[in-house]
Design an enzyme around this catalytic site. Sequence first.
Site, PDB file in Angstrom:
ATOM      1  N   ALA A 216       0.828  -1.199   0.000  1.00  0.00           N
ATOM      2  CA  ALA A 216       0.000   0.000   0.000  1.00  0.00           C
ATOM      3  C   ALA A 216       0.870   1.260   0.000  1.00  0.00           C
ATOM      4  CB  ALA A 216      -0.937  -0.017   1.212  1.00  0.00           C
ATOM      5  N   GLY A 217       1.774   1.365   0.957  1.00  0.00           N
ATOM      6  CA  GLY A 217       2.591   2.569   1.075  1.00  0.00           C
ATOM      7  C   GLY A 217       3.534   2.757  -0.101  1.00  0.00           C
TER       8      GLY A 217
ATOM      9  N   ARG B  74     -11.433 -18.947   5.465  1.00  0.00           N
ATOM     10  CA  ARG B  74     -10.432 -19.136   6.508  1.00  0.00           C
ATOM     11  C   ARG B  74     -11.010 -19.239   7.908  1.00  0.00           C
ATOM     12  NH1 ARG B  74      -5.878 -14.955   4.098  1.00  0.00           N
ATOM     13  NH2 ARG B  74      -5.279 -16.370   2.430  1.00  0.00           N
TER      14      ARG B  74
ATOM     15  N   GLU C 235      -3.565  -2.747   5.071  1.00  0.00           N
ATOM     16  CA  GLU C 235      -4.034  -3.456   6.259  1.00  0.00           C
ATOM     17  C   GLU C 235      -4.239  -2.499   7.441  1.00  0.00           C
ATOM     18  OE1 GLU C 235      -1.575  -6.811   7.363  1.00  0.00           O
ATOM     19  OE2 GLU C 235      -2.898  -7.410   9.000  1.00  0.00           O
TER      20      GLU C 235
ATOM     21  N   LEU D 216      -3.470  -8.455  -0.882  1.00  0.00           N
ATOM     22  CA  LEU D 216      -2.585  -7.834  -1.870  1.00  0.00           C
ATOM     23  C   LEU D 216      -3.413  -6.911  -2.751  1.00  0.00           C
ATOM     24  CD1 LEU D 216      -0.447 -10.939  -2.899  1.00  0.00           C
ATOM     25  CD2 LEU D 216       0.007  -9.248  -1.143  1.00  0.00           C
TER      26      LEU D 216
END
Lengths: 253, 237, 637
Positions: free
Chosen positions: C44-45, C330, C425, C441
């Site tokens: 992201a960054g 999950r 996140e 992702l």
Amino acid sequence: MQDMRLKLHIWRQAGPEAQGALRTYEVTANEHMSFLEMLDVLNQDLIEKGEEPVAFEHDCREGICGTCNMVIDGRPHGPQKGTTACQLHMRAFKDGDEIHVEPWRATAFPIIKDLVVDRAPFDRIIASGGFVSVNTGAAQDANEIPVPKADADDAFSYAACIGCGACVAACKNASAMLFTAAKFAHLEKLPQGRVESERRALAMVEQHDAEGFGACTNQYECEAVCPKEISVTSIAMLNKAYRSAVLKTRETV
Amino acid sequence: MSRFQRLLASSIGAKVGMAVTGILLSFFVIGHLMGNLLVYQGRQAVNDYAAFLKGLGPWLWVVRAGLLSVFVLHIVLAIQLKRRNRAARTVGYAKDHVNVATVASRYMVLTGMCVLAFVLLHLAHFTLGWIDPATHAVTEKVIQGGVEIERHDVYQMVVAGFRQPVYVVIYVVAMVLLGTHLFHGLQSLFQTLGVRHPGYTPTIVRVCRLVAVALSAGYISIPVGVLLGLTGAEGAS
Amino acid sequence: MQLDSKIPSGPIEKKWDNRRFELKLVNPANKRKYKVLVVGTGLAGGSAAATLGELGYQVEAFTFHDSPRRAHSIAAQGGINAAKNYKGDGDSVFRLFYDTVKGGDFRAREANVYRLAQVSVNIIDQCVAQGVPFAREYGGYLDNRSFGGAQVSRTFYARGQTGQQLLIGCYQALERQVKAGTVKMRTRKEMLDVVVVDGEAKGIITRDLVTGQIERHYGDAVVLATGGYGNVFYLSTNAMNCNVTAAFRAYRRGAAFANPCYTQIHPTCIPVSGDYQSKLTLMSESLRNDGRIWVPKKAGDKRAASDIPESERDYYLERKYPSFGNLSPRDIASRAAKEVCDEGRGVGPGGLGVYLDFADSIRRLGEDTIRARYGNLFQMYEKITGENPYRVPMRIYPAVHYTMGGLWVDYNLMTTIPGLYAIGEANFSDHGANRLGASALMQGLADGYFVLPYTIGDYLATQKPGAVGVDHAAFAEAENEVRARTERLLSVNGSRTVDSFHRELGKLIWDHCGMARTADGLRDALQKIPALREEFYGDVRVPGSGAALNQELEKAGRVADFMEFGELMCLDALTREESAGGHFRSEHQTEDGEAQRDDENYCHVAAWEYTGYGQKPNEHREPLVFENVKLAVRSYK
């Protein structure tokens, strides 16, 4: 689970300018620990005894981030092939072993503290040309250009480099050719990357040299210790590309 | 800065320079061995060949000048690389470990310097005759075009030279070192020039190493052969 | 505090277009006058910093690593989802949107998720153009695989190293901007506070990890891309240095923290082997494509796997969820594993493990095919356990993997502090109560490449560039607080190591706020955590000084924040009286043990506002409205 008593000789150096030396420690480990967990145990001991723990770099502990870096008994990342120090488990050693732990040794990677070195030259090599010049949003559909599977697989095998620097640590000339060539070969194998091949070869090799890394001497120690087992075929590719780029380039020399 | 300067100033380019000069020097090593092996054919073959070379006149000097500059460039680049490499690691490991590097590859500078020393000695010995003038100063008389002329008896010089064990030892050691140098150098230059392929590189490496051993053995066979009396029977004692 | 989600008007498929048109723009010539600070250089960054640099902003990017390439995005194995429908198997933007909302157990904001699905296709294009070597078929076209929670193949992958390849693509783009001079890379600097001037974020305070210097950095806007807080559990699949500090410092400065109790427990990790264990290793979910999960039918069965006949094995996922089987989401797969282990049917030392067995696939496809698909994962498993998974089944157990909660952000990804953005996140926005595989992702890159670079301009356009400097009183105040905190940690000089506290905290949270939570357990944790925190501040030992590289000091600061954050997590878990996704309250389950949501009372985002150290935070609620996906009981049967 059998305990193993180990004698460690670890390079301790308080700071970049400080005089360093190997110091000897004893630690009890077991075969299920990773090498770094064994160092954790040592460090907890040291802290409890009022000493400074050994500084070493690590992060993902899954062998992918490339942060951990230490020379174990003369071998970057230790004795197990294709394995980073964080994935090396103590079952590779036995009770009573003496183990030397030293930092990467290269002029281009000055020591910051103990086993921690500065690998910023790697970023500068990538910045010099290890990219495809495409701005966000400028891309065409991903399936527009088919890429032969074999080329894509080759590109992947070079792109798997984790930038840990083991190649430099292992090379008797502290050459970063495998790192540099892996990035070059990754992009060279793809049509998207080939457009800038000439510029990239020139810029990356000359940045590599400017950082003070040595020359490749074709011994392939780098390939032998690379945790991702990157092939020195990449270096041959870069050798050829750089030579032809210098001779062909229309840039003012 | 010209392109060539730029090339040779880089780590890769310097290695390319080493490779190219290495190829040329290897051709000389092969050619020289071909000439030397004429010993096995006897006095006339050797001395005819020597006279032919001398007869080249100015061309011989062109070849010698070329050879010398290639040799010098090979050495200058080696020094340049060695300085870069030494500066790249100033502190070594307390405990070192070699994984795959061959002995030959680890002592290229040492074997190279020994070969250089040997070349100088060899020139002083057989070409200039400074070391053992008596053995060097031998001539033979032959009839050429109906005229009797006197020419350098290279055959006699070599045979007489190698009947002295001290020279045999020096030459054998030197040729082992040359072979070692080539054992790494020959196959390595393909990598430097970018010739590598999983299919044929193993063969290239094997052939190059075989050539290095064969060259070394070929050279060694002469002094050893002479000393053991296996060849050189025509030479006067 | 007002939560304004700023969801655009119009039908869902038009919302993002509408928003892009409404957003104020910064003239290209003015962009270079604005400085944006980006903290964190993962997917992201890194992608945000690179893209903002390309647009012409002055960017400063911060990472505590030695290089932006080390961020933990690198460890993502399986893949990245995108609604390309290259397989022609019925995928579409709407289906990806639908699957994500459903997978998140209806606790995500519809509009955000739809946008995520929309831009997913651009991500793949962008990455391929950058030279990301995705897996391809012989024809040269991109290959896809299946992932949990979906019935279409939409996951793009690069062997088992997709995160690495995407991050390297993004890192290359970032380094390109470093060379171009638009991005200044600040490595080995850890953000320790956000500077808020007159209610707006205008800078950060960092500690240089090499020299120990505390530094002030000014920015016209600040972007936090600092990842998740899974390490509050001590043992997780996160990297050792992942932490909550940046997000938590922002929370203390007034940014609301949303849904901290939503944590994802990944079903397929290598089980713990001893108490020296420092982290857990994930085995990609993609393994569930070909591996079958089972335990013995009999409790306490100590026979070797190969000695247990087929008839005495319980393939419990296939049995309970026939249509999704081993590819159930999950949270469901994790809880099912916990259940069978609680029944005493777990395998391996300690009985905390289940088998993931490839024997059938190897028989059907051959060992070579399995090696081509998962070779590196099998190798990794063997390195860690010393067992060969081609011969004996893998042993796996759930472990903390991802945190869906994070800083509350509006549709434009801005937190409740104007000028402070949170992406990847670090925010809470897209995954609801459970994240589907291969979507992290996607979200990181969507935020960084395609969302934030647009939305941040809307804020910047209202700002005068460089209006406040680092000599403003707010910078001095924040710097002094950081100094005081650092000195406090160094001065305790107690008897226990930082790790011992972290381990104790982690166990407490795992036991009480892990896979299954109860009101009693959470109340108990809420008692114990403050006590542990007091002990920490009274007895921790941090050797060395603050004026040099000091890894213990770094850890101590992070653990100190976890000590406060853990309490917030438990409070959120206690307050949410329902089960949803990764948040399973044992009191709220159906007769057959499935999560029972309470849509009437809890169909909202819980956003917490800091009120002071040790004080109970205020809860704010953002109601969730579902107009396009019908709220339903999530079923994978």
